[in-house]
Design a protein around this motif. Sequence first.
Motif, PDB file in Angstrom:
ATOM      1  N   LYS A  54       0.835  -1.204   0.000  1.00 18.43           N
ATOM      2  CA  LYS A  54       0.000   0.000   0.000  1.00 18.43           C
ATOM      3  C   LYS A  54       0.868   1.253   0.000  1.00 18.43           C
ATOM      4  O   LYS A  54       0.531   2.264  -0.632  1.00 18.43           O
ATOM      5  N   PHE A  55       1.993   1.184   0.715  1.00 20.24           N
ATOM      6  CA  PHE A  55       2.933   2.307   0.734  1.00 20.24           C
ATOM      7  C   PHE A  55       3.440   2.604  -0.675  1.00 20.24           C
ATOM      8  O   PHE A  55       3.467   3.759  -1.112  1.00 20.24           O
ATOM      9  N   GLN A  56       3.836   1.568  -1.403  1.00 20.84           N
ATOM     10  CA  GLN A  56       4.360   1.771  -2.749  1.00 20.84           C
ATOM     11  C   GLN A  56       3.310   2.334  -3.695  1.00 20.84           C
ATOM     12  O   GLN A  56       3.614   3.124  -4.596  1.00 20.84           O
ATOM     13  N   LYS A  57       2.073   1.956  -3.491  1.00 18.01           N
ATOM     14  CA  LYS A  57       0.999   2.456  -4.338  1.00 18.01           C
ATOM     15  C   LYS A  57       0.727   3.940  -4.094  1.00 18.01           C
ATOM     16  O   LYS A  57       0.173   4.629  -4.963  1.00 18.01           O
ATOM     17  N   LYS A  58       1.093   4.439  -2.934  1.00 16.23           N
ATOM     18  CA  LYS A  58       0.875   5.844  -2.596  1.00 16.23           C
ATOM     19  C   LYS A  58       1.998   6.759  -3.107  1.00 16.23           C
ATOM     20  O   LYS A  58       1.850   7.980  -3.095  1.00 16.23           O
ATOM     21  N   LEU A  59       3.090   6.181  -3.528  1.00 16.73           N
ATOM     22  CA  LEU A  59       4.193   6.988  -4.047  1.00 16.73           C
ATOM     23  C   LEU A  59       3.783   7.660  -5.349  1.00 16.73           C
ATOM     24  O   LEU A  59       3.130   7.050  -6.194  1.00 16.73           O
ATOM     25  N   LYS A  60       4.179   8.905  -5.538  1.00 19.23           N
ATOM     26  CA  LYS A  60       3.806   9.645  -6.737  1.00 19.23           C
ATOM     27  C   LYS A  60       4.986   9.907  -7.665  1.00 19.23           C
ATOM     28  O   LYS A  60       4.819   9.998  -8.880  1.00 19.23           O
ATOM     29  N   LEU A  61       6.176  10.024  -7.091  1.00 21.47           N
ATOM     30  CA  LEU A  61       7.368  10.315  -7.883  1.00 21.47           C
ATOM     31  C   LEU A  61       8.217   9.057  -8.090  1.00 21.47           C
ATOM     32  O   LEU A  61       8.646   8.757  -9.203  1.00 21.47           O
ATOM     33  N   ILE A  62       8.446   8.335  -7.014  1.00 19.21           N
ATOM     34  CA  ILE A  62       9.242   7.102  -7.067  1.00 19.21           C
ATOM     35  C   ILE A  62       8.390   6.005  -7.690  1.00 19.21           C
ATOM     36  O   ILE A  62       7.265   5.753  -7.256  1.00 19.21           O
ATOM     37  N   LYS A  63       8.938   5.353  -8.702  1.00 19.67           N
ATOM     38  CA  LYS A  63       8.176   4.352  -9.436  1.00 19.67           C
ATOM     39  C   LYS A  63       8.277   2.974  -8.779  1.00 19.67           C
ATOM     40  O   LYS A  63       9.312   2.601  -8.245  1.00 19.67           O
ATOM     41  N   SER A  64       7.181   2.223  -8.827  1.00 18.77           N
ATOM     42  CA  SER A  64       7.206   0.819  -8.431  1.00 18.77           C
ATOM     43  C   SER A  64       7.561   0.033  -9.676  1.00 18.77           C
ATOM     44  O   SER A  64       6.755  -0.077 -10.606  1.00 18.77           O
ATOM     45  N   SER A  65       8.790  -0.486  -9.722  1.00 17.78           N
ATOM     46  CA  SER A  65       9.310  -1.029 -10.976  1.00 17.78           C
ATOM     47  C   SER A  65      10.045  -2.336 -10.754  1.00 17.78           C
ATOM     48  O   SER A  65      10.695  -2.532  -9.728  1.00 17.78           O
ATOM     49  N   MET A  66       9.987  -3.231 -11.744  1.00 18.45           N
ATOM     50  CA  MET A  66      10.623  -4.540 -11.652  1.00 18.45           C
ATOM     51  C   MET A  66      12.137  -4.467 -11.653  1.00 18.45           C
ATOM     52  O   MET A  66      12.810  -5.269 -11.022  1.00 18.45           O
ATOM     53  N   SER A  67      12.691  -3.514 -12.373  1.00 16.06           N
ATOM     54  CA  SER A  67      14.141  -3.476 -12.511  1.00 16.06           C
ATOM     55  C   SER A  67      14.734  -2.410 -11.606  1.00 16.06           C
ATOM     56  O   SER A  67      14.095  -1.930 -10.667  1.00 16.06           O
ATOM     57  N   LEU A  68      15.965  -2.014 -11.879  1.00 15.87           N
ATOM     58  CA  LEU A  68      16.666  -1.072 -10.994  1.00 15.87           C
ATOM     59  C   LEU A  68      17.762  -0.349 -11.756  1.00 15.87           C
ATOM     60  O   LEU A  68      18.062  -0.661 -12.902  1.00 15.87           O
ATOM     61  N   ALA A  69      18.357   0.633 -11.093  1.00 12.53           N
ATOM     62  CA  ALA A  69      19.570   1.334 -11.535  1.00 12.53           C
ATOM     63  C   ALA A  69      19.352   2.314 -12.674  1.00 12.53           C
ATOM     64  O   ALA A  69      20.324   2.834 -13.236  1.00 12.53           O
ATOM     65  N   GLY A  70      18.113   2.603 -13.025  1.00 17.90           N
ATOM     66  CA  GLY A  70      17.865   3.650 -14.002  1.00 17.90           C
ATOM     67  C   GLY A  70      18.064   5.016 -13.365  1.00 17.90           C
ATOM     68  O   GLY A  70      18.228   5.140 -12.148  1.00 17.90           O
ATOM     69  N   ILE A  71      18.026   6.058 -14.181  1.00 14.73           N
ATOM     70  CA  ILE A  71      18.193   7.404 -13.640  1.00 14.73           C
ATOM     71  C   ILE A  71      17.005   7.809 -12.772  1.00 14.73           C
ATOM     72  O   ILE A  71      17.106   8.727 -11.962  1.00 14.73           O
ATOM     73  N   GLU A  72      15.881   7.106 -12.912  1.00 19.17           N
ATOM     74  CA  GLU A  72      14.716   7.369 -12.080  1.00 19.17           C
ATOM     75  C   GLU A  72      14.738   6.464 -10.842  1.00 19.17           C
ATOM     76  O   GLU A  72      15.169   5.315 -10.909  1.00 19.17           O
ATOM     77  N   SER A  73      14.287   6.966  -9.713  1.00 22.55           N
ATOM     78  CA  SER A  73      14.243   6.172  -8.485  1.00 22.55           C
ATOM     79  C   SER A  73      13.092   5.185  -8.536  1.00 22.55           C
ATOM     80  O   SER A  73      11.996   5.505  -9.015  1.00 22.55           O
ATOM     81  N   THR A  74      13.338   3.976  -8.046  1.00 20.56           N
ATOM     82  CA  THR A  74      12.318   2.937  -8.033  1.00 20.56           C
ATOM     83  C   THR A  74      12.329   2.192  -6.703  1.00 20.56           C
ATOM     84  O   THR A  74      13.348   2.125  -6.025  1.00 20.56           O
ATOM     85  N   MET A  75      11.205   1.610  -6.369  1.00 19.42           N
ATOM     86  CA  MET A  75      11.078   0.750  -5.199  1.00 19.42           C
ATOM     87  C   MET A  75      10.276  -0.485  -5.580  1.00 19.42           C
ATOM     88  O   MET A  75       9.411  -0.426  -6.469  1.00 19.42           O
ATOM     89  N   LEU A  76      10.567  -1.580  -4.896  1.00 19.12           N
ATOM     90  CA  LEU A  76       9.772  -2.792  -5.079  1.00 19.12           C
ATOM     91  C   LEU A  76       9.901  -3.692  -3.859  1.00 19.12           C
ATOM     92  O   LEU A  76      10.760  -3.490  -3.007  1.00 19.12           O
ATOM     93  N   SER A  77       9.025  -4.684  -3.797  1.00 22.48           N
ATOM     94  CA  SER A  77       9.074  -5.694  -2.740  1.00 22.48           C
ATOM     95  C   SER A  77       9.778  -6.927  -3.286  1.00 22.48           C
ATOM     96  O   SER A  77       9.244  -7.600  -4.184  1.00 22.48           O
TER      97      SER A  77
END
Length: 385
Positions: A312-335
């Motif tokens: 639910k926390f990740q779904k509330k994020l607006k700037l940080i993307k919930s994404s399968m991969s990592l290390a792009g210039i954009e910030s991401t989070m996942l479980s």
Amino acid sequence: MSKKKFGLNTICTHVGEVKDEQFKGAVSPMYLSSSYEFLDVDVKRYPRYFNTPNQEFLSKKIAALEHTEAAMIFGSGMAAISTMFFAFLKQGDHLVVQNTLYGGTVNFIKEEFPKYGIEYTFTNGYTVEDFEAAIKPNTKLIHIETPSNPLMTITDIKAIAKLGKSKGVLTSIDNTFASPVNQKPIDLGMDMVMHSATKYFGGHSDICAGAVASSSEHIERIWNVGKNLGGSLSDITVWMLERSMKTLGLRVKAQTKNAIKLAKWLEKHPKISKVNYPGLKSHPEYKLAKSQMSGFGAMMSFELLGDIDALKFQKKLKLIKSSMSLAGIESTMLSPYLTSHALLSQQERDNVGINDQLIRFSVGIEETKDLKRDINQAIVALELS
């Protein structure tokens, strides 16, 4: 001038370029041909042989960055590591592998090795003593990952390399999370280094690739297996990867700078119970990380307090993307329990400390104040809902 004397950003920008001899363009031309001259040529080029012009020259950039004689690029990180394993392991051989590492590697070993009669042992921990205890008379390779995915454990690279040499066993490392910007395993004695080039090498979340760097002798052995398995990379993607790697040093250094700021902030956050980042003095291997890394990287993981639902926390994020991969210039989070380590059983995840509250955080190049604001607003939104 020797490539070894070039600085990081010079290597990223210039080494491994394909010179445009016809039109003198500033960037490498793209060679899309799958058919090349066969008669009266020094090199018989073919995409599956990993030696088209773009493939050949990009490999030189990767080798220069990792301080090796040679390198190869593949269609994915798993293509790279599986080819490397099969190049040095056969029926009756034994692999010692770190217990805390990428779930895809764990699943590959468990699913595929039994089919080929290759034995393996996952260590009980990640100290050199744990690895030494797992070595058998038929051990041919030790594989580590540091920092590890997603718990950011740190393994003593120099000690593992020394152990391997004392036992006559080859050593390999997954250097994806650190990248050659922050860690040079070959300089610390390792025999082979691999990457999911999808991550920091690509850096823009639009490339899938892998890489292995080592001595010319080892790379030739990997090539002999690779040409049979067919895990080569298309020249369009090779060209994109070379383009992306020109800014590798700039990107990773900016991301690393952001990560240390955010890790310190998260560690003090009242809704965060634990932060895993080797640049924190609270990290159990902080001193070791400092001794073998030039920077602590832009990857971390953290655990939310039990009253906050991680999804639910990740779904509330607006700037940080919930994404399968990592290390792009954009910030991401996942479980990790739903993504990178979903193929592991609940018991296997529990054994290495991957719980449902753990979130992997790949820090991008955004302003840290904006990332902090996004994390805080997501937590507040949950508290108000």
